[in-house]
Every structure is written in C-alpha cells, then in structure tokens.
Design an enzyme around this catalytic site. Structure first.
Site, PDB file in Angstrom:
ATOM      1  N   GLU A 296      -8.490 -47.520   5.487  1.00 44.54           N
ATOM      2  CA  GLU A 296      -9.641 -46.608   5.386  1.00 44.54           C
ATOM      3  C   GLU A 296     -10.212 -46.224   6.751  1.00 44.54           C
ATOM      4  OE1 GLU A 296     -10.258 -49.626   1.918  1.00 44.54           O
ATOM      5  OE2 GLU A 296      -9.532 -49.643   3.978  1.00 44.54           O
ATOM      6  N   ASP A 338       4.693 -24.722  37.153  1.00 43.61           N
ATOM      7  CA  ASP A 338       5.080 -23.755  38.163  1.00 43.61           C
ATOM      8  C   ASP A 338       5.121 -24.467  39.504  1.00 43.61           C
ATOM      9  OD1 ASP A 338       5.772 -21.454  39.426  1.00 43.61           O
ATOM     10  OD2 ASP A 338       3.970 -20.325  38.919  1.00 43.61           O
ATOM     11  N   ASP A 595      -1.731 -21.761  35.044  1.00 45.86           N
ATOM     12  CA  ASP A 595      -3.072 -21.255  35.290  1.00 45.86           C
ATOM     13  C   ASP A 595      -3.196 -19.740  35.124  1.00 45.86           C
ATOM     14  OD1 ASP A 595      -1.631 -20.420  37.451  1.00 45.86           O
ATOM     15  OD2 ASP A 595      -2.962 -21.270  38.974  1.00 45.86           O
ATOM     16  N   ASP A 599       1.485 -17.611  31.913  1.00 48.63           N
ATOM     17  CA  ASP A 599       1.792 -18.943  31.382  1.00 48.63           C
ATOM     18  C   ASP A 599       1.339 -19.116  29.936  1.00 48.63           C
ATOM     19  OD1 ASP A 599       2.845 -19.835  33.840  1.00 48.63           O
ATOM     20  OD2 ASP A 599       0.839 -20.287  34.589  1.00 48.63           O
ATOM     21  N   ASN A 663      -1.171 -58.073   1.417  1.00 47.12           N
ATOM     22  CA  ASN A 663      -2.164 -58.398   0.391  1.00 47.12           C
ATOM     23  C   ASN A 663      -1.848 -57.723  -0.943  1.00 47.12           C
ATOM     24  OD1 ASN A 663      -3.647 -60.023   2.079  1.00 47.12           O
ATOM     25  ND2 ASN A 663      -5.058 -58.393   2.706  1.00 47.12           N
ATOM     26  N   ASN A 688     -12.521 -55.785   2.101  1.00 46.10           N
ATOM     27  CA  ASN A 688     -12.159 -54.549   2.802  1.00 46.10           C
ATOM     28  C   ASN A 688     -13.249 -54.099   3.766  1.00 46.10           C
ATOM     29  OD1 ASN A 688      -9.720 -54.422   1.541  1.00 46.10           O
ATOM     30  ND2 ASN A 688     -10.325 -52.902   0.013  1.00 46.10           N
ATOM     31  N   ASP A 692     -12.620 -53.630   7.620  1.00 41.65           N
ATOM     32  CA  ASP A 692     -12.842 -52.322   8.244  1.00 41.65           C
ATOM     33  C   ASP A 692     -13.787 -52.430   9.436  1.00 41.65           C
ATOM     34  OD1 ASP A 692     -11.199 -51.194   6.383  1.00 41.65           O
ATOM     35  OD2 ASP A 692     -12.817 -50.494   5.074  1.00 41.65           O
TER      36      ASP A 692
END
Length: 845
Positions: A296, A338, A595, A599, A663, A688, A692
């Site tokens: 989770e 480049d 840049d 590109d 588990n 849980n 968590d």
C-alpha cells in the site's frame, strides 16, 4: 505570422514562408510597412488583432487537475478499487487507511511537481524582454526609436539589431553591416553565421530567426512573424514523449500485482467454502488477504523518495520538473550530448602555425597576430573576434610594427585586413578563410593545389584553419585601406585553432564512465573536429559516423551502427531523434543533454531530457531536468540522486512484496488447515498499518555504494524472481511458527494462536527491514522504525488495548520460542542476502 494585403491597412496571412523568397520592397508591401516603421496606432491595432509576441507556453495546471492527474497511475487505481470493495463489505478501517495513503501520495506528488513548475517559471524571467523599434506618431511624423517590451512587437515593425541583442522575432533584413549571428539554439552550428541584406534572396542569409543572437555587426530588419508563427514556436510542437523507463517498469509491476489480487480472494473464498464450509463470513478475510499482498505504501514511498532526491538537487540549482524523471536519470546507461558548450567551452585555442612547405613556421603566427592586434584596435569591432583573441593569447612578440588602418572580418569576403608600417615600408596583412585568401595570392597552379591539400589535411584532423598572406605597398599609395584592394599577395602559411576543451569535462566523463554510462556525441560539426575534441578529453572515440551515411539504413541496422559509434557528426535535428530512438530500441535508457530548438525532437525521443537553465524557452519547457549550467558534473550529481532514490524504492519493493507474499501464502495455508481463521481482519489491518508506517522509513534509507556504480532501474521480471524466492523463505518461517505454536507450545484456541503469529509477524518484519537490503549502514529513521515495530509486536498483547484487537498475553516460554524462530530466520536471511549482494555485485531489478 505573414500577411498579404487585401486592403492597405488590413494585411492577411499568406501560407508558408512566402516572405523568404521576396525582395525587400515586396516584403515591406506584403506587411504594409516601410523603412520608417509603423504608425503607433496601426501597431496597436495589429497587436489587438494578432496577439502578443510570446511563445505558446504551458498553461498553469490547477491543483484539482494536478491531483486528478496523479491518480492515473495503475497502482493508485488498484488501491482505490480495494478501498471501494472494503467499503462495500463494511470494512471501514481498511477503506479509510487506503484512502488516507492514496491522498498522502497524491498530495506529495502534486506538491513536488508544483514546486518544479514554479522554479521553471522563474527561469523565464532571465531572458531579454526589450527590443529597439522604429515607429511614428502619425503618417507625416518623423520616425523615432525606443525600447519596447518584446511581447509588444507586431509583424511590420522595423527593429534595430546590434552586438549582444537577441533576435526578438522572425525578421527579414533590410540593411546589414558585418552582421554575424549565433544560431546554435536553432541549428546546432557552433560558429557564428554571416547574414546579408540581399535584395534578391539566396538561401536564408537574409533571414534571422527568433532565438538567435547577434555576435557582431548591426542591422535594420522588418518583423515578419511573431508569437506562435515563428520557427521557434513551430519547432516546439513536437510529438508527445513515449512512456519512459519508469512508467514502463511501474506499470509492469502494478499489473502483475493486479492479476494476483484478482485471483487470490476468489481462490481463498472457494477453498474456505469447500474445505471448511465457510461462506461469505470469510469475505472480509479474503479482502484482507488481497490488501495484505498489496504494497500500500508504494505510491507514498516512491513519491517521498523521489521528492526528497529532487529537493536535495534543487539546493544545487538542479530542477527536476517531473518526479519520475529522477528514476530515469538514475537508470541512464547512454547519455547523448552535443559537443559545443558541453565538451568544449565554445572558445577556440591556438594550436600551430605552418608554412607553405607544411613545417612549423613561427613567422606565420607573427603576421597573423599583427593582423589580429591592429584589426581589434583600429577597426574597433563591437565584439572582439574570438579567433583574434586566441591568436594574440598564444602569439610571440610582434616586433616594431605600427598600425595604419584596418578592415575587420567581413562575412561576405571572409577575410580581415590590416595596413601596417614595418620600419619604412607599408605592408598589407590579410587573414581569413583558406579559399578567399589563396585566390588573392600570386601562386602557380601546383603551389595553389599543394596549399589547398595541406589545408584540407589540417581540417580533417579536426582543426580550424586560417590562411595568412602579406603584400608590400608602395610608399606613394594613400595610408588608408579599402576592402577589395587585396591582390597579388604572398602566401605566408596557415594558423590552426581548435575548440578549447572544457576543463571540467574529462573528470565528469570519467565519473560518468565509472557509473556505467556511455557518452554519445551527436553534433552538427565535422566528424574530424568532433573526434579530435573527444580524443583531447581522453574519451575513447571508437567509430565515427557521418549522419548522412545513416539515411538509407533500416532501424535495426541504424541501431547496430550507432551502438558501436561514439561520435555521430553532421546531425540534423531529426537524425538526432532517430539515433536516440534506435538506442532505446536496443534496450538502453537514454538521456539527452541539449539547449537548442534543434535538440527538441531528440529530447522528446529520449527517456529523460536534460537542459541548462540558459537554454531557449521551448527547450526548457520540454526538458525533464533543468541544470544550473551546461555541465556534465551536474548531470553526474543528478545521476547519483536518481540512483539513491531508485535504490530506496527497490529496497522497499523487495521488503514489502517478499514479506507480503510470505504472509499471504502462510495465511492461505493456515486458513485451510485450521478450523478458525488464522488471523482476524482487524489484526491484519493493525499489522498492515504498523508495517506501512515503518516502511516509510525506507524512503530515507542510506544507499549502499554498489547502488551508485551502475545504471539502476526497476526491472519487474528480476524483482518478481527475487520476491518469489524470499517470499517463500518468509512463508517457511511462518509455517515453522505455526508448528511451534501448535505442536511445541500446544496452543489451544484462536486468540492465543492469533497472538503468537501476530508477534512473530511483527518481529520478522523488523528483521526483514534490516537485513533484506544491500550492505550499508542503518539510517536513524530506519533504526527507529524497526525498533518501534518490534516494540509494538511484543507489548501490544500485554497492553490494555489487547482485548480490542483480539489478542491475549502468552506465557514467557512462548516468547522465548518465538524469539528463537525469529533469530533462526534472521541468521538464514543474513547469510543468503550477504552472499547474494556480495557475489552478484548488487544486480538490482
């Protein structure tokens, strides 16, 4: 925007670049303008009709839309589905926890992207915002010139350009003197390009595009296109980027878990009904099993780890605009870039002076330096020529020579001239491009051919070649020089220059190589020039490919050719993008550092686009990562941050999925073997919740040194193989616990069994979090989290809250036996993991 006159005051747009083929007078008529500029009222009217001269940018994303966008990830959608199912069966605790986790993840992700967008918006303020325009108060009034905001320019405006100015829109030159323009952001050309105000157009010499900048000279030009109709804006309309490495990896993991979560609850229900006669009363347990399999905290841990890495990079000026891009940076194994401004400083350095016979000749350098010195001092160009500065920096003493007159470098004739007094004699010294200088020399055809071949050979070595010639001038001639009088010269020889390598580049390239990243140089320069720069930096060149040779290759052949090459020269923007796509097709994770507008296509084709803060606007908008400077060391810092974040995510996935799988296997086995549920849904929920909360500390864990040595990427297949092995080991530990509780301790009744397994689960989870990691120290957050997890497991059954969760106090001997199982499991885990991480060099999924 280009207009054709339907009526004198209401121009409309013709299609395409029609203005490019017209004479100056035709262009002015089309735009209903003139050299004296627009009338102020007409300019205001055009501004209202056609809008401001601004590039189309991204509209700010609202918070609700940003939150909704963060819900699109498949794993978040799975969690929400489980939350809905939990609510339908009145398992409100589970539903509430799931919703809380999803909201926390979405808020963290949205906040991180909001900060990145805000930082990127601040960068837009760094560009020039004014232009010098010529306008009139009325038709009969005299024109005047003033500075106005760039966004107020309209088609038909007449603007003045000078050294250092950014070209504010697409313009057509009306008049130009010695104009050279740096247009690398648009075309990738590293050298300034001469521009001429030709009446009959030849190519695009008479056009200047928005995004380029004036290096030298001056010009008067008429604005032909603004805003969304400029070439700069059109170049930004590239196709959307395909899913990145991170997107593909997370989707693969998520959909695998989805399949398991869809299969397991029905299997648990059917098996319980057949073997134990349980009906729908087992449905909450089946949902709890599905939730138990689900990591989770994955959205929260992923977002926290990436946001933390992005925040650390922001302190050094690196902005990560898309959080997932930080993983992609860490996964890069090929970095395309480049040459200019990355490997070199965009500044030439003197290499040698060579006589007509091909041998070294310092006298050639002396005359070249005389030309450079007096050209700079007498002609007083607006911006000193970088070639002249490089020659003077490396030249010997010029002797007793006095300057008389000079003509700076002329982009049309491609030479510069100096008239000097050397003792009693006057002498013309000419320096410039090879062809025009040799044309002005008195050479026999064999000597001219020999000199041209020598220049070609030097150019093939990656050097920039300038020819030098002199001529004595009669004393009765006027002491003034007129351009075009240079004839009958004596050829002196050549001076050669090369781009100055960036002093930081060798160390940065070595660092990237140690991290398993292969550099690829994609440049518009000559192959020899790019190869020489790479060799000067200690980079193994290997094959050098001319992009023109790749046009007829299939995608598979192109991928093979590019895979062997270090340098791909003479690249157009589309060829750069095709090279990047070919590398990705071979399974590489590709980063592109650029840049300019040229590109953009390659940047969008790459897994992650990187640019410096000085890049043009549209490039910054398209980039995923914005650096403080175009510096490979900054890329290395981003790579380190990305790998650390990804390492923590991988560690979390290994621990969470291995523990959860073990588990779930044990729950299903015990559920079929026992006459009662092996654990109550509320106990699964509490367990849980504790897991968590503790696993969030993994986002702040210390990454081991092995994490930084090679590209790190989430690989679903390898991850699931790891999880299957260690999940089975965890399930064995649980089954041993069942055996101890049932046969050794003789536990009777569900409460005591639930309590024993609850304690063992909490302790083994703490052990897994400490040991199922690469060899590294334990961070303070992780130490506190695992300590708290163990404390809750041991003390909750003894607390006043035990009855509320269906737990009971166990005899002291039970604790000793459970601790023995945990110690045995921990020892086994320690031996296996340490051998795995040491022998395999941390092959991370």
């Amino acid at each position: 925007m280009v207009w054709a006159p339907e009526a004198p005051s209401t121009p409309s747009r013709p299609a395409g670049d029609e203005v490019a083929a017209l004479s100056r007078l035709q262009v002015l008529r089309l735009l209903d303008s003139g050299p004296r500029g627009l009338v102020e009222a007409e300019a205001e009217s055009r501004l209202l009709r056609h809008g401001e001269n601004v590039l189309p940018g991204r509209r700010p994303v609202s918070w609700p839309r940003r939150l909704a966008r963060s819900l699109r990830d498949p794993f978040t959608m799975v969690l929400l589905a489980l939350g809905v199912v939990s609510a339908l069966i009145a398992s409100w605790g589970t539903a509430g926890v799931i919703v809380l986790l999803v909201v926390a993840s979405c808020v963290l992700r949205s906040n991180g992207e909001y900060r990145a967008d805000r930082s990127t918006a601040a960068l837009r303020e760094l560009v020039a915002t004014t232009a010098t325009v010529r306008r009139r108060a009325s038709e009969d009034a005299e024109p005047w010139e003033r500075e106005i905001p760039v966004d107020q320019l309209v088609p038909g405006d007449v603007v003045k350009l000078g050294p250092g100015d950014l070209v504010p829109a697409d313009v057509r030159l009306l008049r130009a003197r010695g104009l050279t323009v740096h247009q690398a952001p648009l075309t990738g050309e590293s050298a300034p390009v001469p521009k001429r105000a030709l009446d009959l157009p030849e190519g695009d010499d008479h056009l200047c595009r928005q995004g380029s900048s004036v290096v030298s000279g001056s010009a008067l030009a008429v604005v032909a296109a603004t805003g969304a109709d400029t070439m700069l804006a059109g170049s930004s309309a590239a196709p959307a980027r395909r899913p990145s490495a991170f997107d593909r990896s997370v989707n693969g993991i998520s959909w695998t878990l989805v399949r398991l979560m869809v299969i397991i609850p029905p299997v648990a229900l059917v098996a319980g009904a057949v073997l134990r006669g349980r009906g729908l009363e087992a449905l909450p347990f089946a949902v709890a099993v599905a939730v138990g399999l689900t990591p989770e905290m994955l959205p929260v841990v992923v977002t926290t780890a990436l946001a933390r890495g992005s925040a650390l990079l922001a302190r050094s000026g690196v902005i990560v605009k898309r959080l997932a891009a930080l993983h992609d940076v860490g996964a890069i194994d090929v970095l395309c870039m480049d040459k200019t401004g990355t490997l070199t400083r965009d500044r030439p350095v003197l290499r040698d002076s060579i006589g007509p016979d091909g041998g070294p000749d310092p006298e050639v350098l002396r005359w070249a330096a005389i030309n450079s010195f007096w050209t700079l001092h007498l002609a007083d160009p607006p911006v000193p020529d970088s070639l002249d500065e490089a020659i003077l920096l490396g030249a010997p003493d010029q002797g007793d020579v006095e300057g008389v007159d000079a003509s700076p470098f002329d982009p049309v004739s491609r030479i510069s001239c100096a008239l000097v007094r050397d003792g009693e004699a006057h002498r013309v010294v000419v320096k410039g491009a090879v062809e025009p200088v040799l044309e002005r020399c008195t050479l026999s055809p064999p000597d001219r051919l020999r000199a041209a071949r020598l220049a070609d050979r030097l150019a093939e070595e990656g050097l920039r070649v300038l020819a030098v010639a002199t001529a004595d001038r009669p004393a009765d001639r006027p002491a003034v020089h007129r351009l075009g009088e240079e004839r009958g010269l004596r050829f002196a020889g050549f001076v050669t220059l090369a781009d100055e390598p960036s002093p930081e580049a060798p160390g940065a390239l070595a660092a990237l190589s140690r991290r398993g990243i292969t550099p690829k140089v994609l440049t518009g320069d000559h192959p020899a020039t790019a190869a020489r720069t790479c060799r000067d930096l200690g980079l193994s060149v290997g094959a050098v490919v001319n992009a023109g040779e790749l046009a007829d290759l299939s995608d598979a052949e192109l991928a093979e050719a590019v895979g062997r090459a270090t340098v791909v020269a003479r690249c157009t923007p589309e060829q750069k993008a095709r090279v990047v796509r070919a590398l990705r097709a071979r399974g590489h994770t590709v980063g592109f550092l650029g840049d300019g507008v040229n590109d953009l296509a390659a940047m969008r084709a790459a897994d992650v686009g990187i640019c410096p803060r000085g890049a043009v606007d549209v490039t910054r908008e398209a980039a995923d990562v914005v650096l403080a400077a175009k510096d490979l060391a900054a890329v290395d810092h981003a790579v380190v941050a990305g790998r650390r974040s990804t390492g923590n995510i991988v560690t979390y996935l290994r621990i969470a999925l291995s523990s959860n799988l073990g588990n779930v296997i044990a729950m299903l086995a015990a559920g079929l073997a026992l006459p009662f549920l092996p654990m109550l849904p509320v106990q699964v929920l509490v367990q849980n919740l504790c897991f968590d909360a503790a696993q969030l500390a993994l986002a702040f864990d210390r990454a081991g040194p092995d994490v930084l040595r090679r590209p790190l990427r989430l690989r679903p297949r390898a991850l699931l193989g790891f999880v299957a092995g260690f999940g089975a080991l965890n399930a064995v530990a649980d089954l041993v616990t069942f055996a101890v509780l049932t046969w050794v301790l003789g536990v009777e009744g569900a409460p005591a069994f639930h309590t024993g397994w609850f304690i063992e689960n909490m302790l083994t989870q703490a052990v897994i979090m400490l040991l199922l990691r690469p060899i590294s120290g334990v961070s303070r957050p992780l130490g506190l989290a695992t300590g708290a997890l163990a404390a809750v497991g041991l003390l909750l059954p003894l607390s006043p809250l035990a009855d509320a969760f269906g737990l009971v106090a166990l005899p002291a001997t039970s604790y000793l036996w459970l601790l023995a199982v945990v110690v045995l499991y921990g020892g086994t885990l320690l031996v296996i993991t340490r051998r795995r991480f040491r022998d395999r060099g941390r092959r991370t999924p």
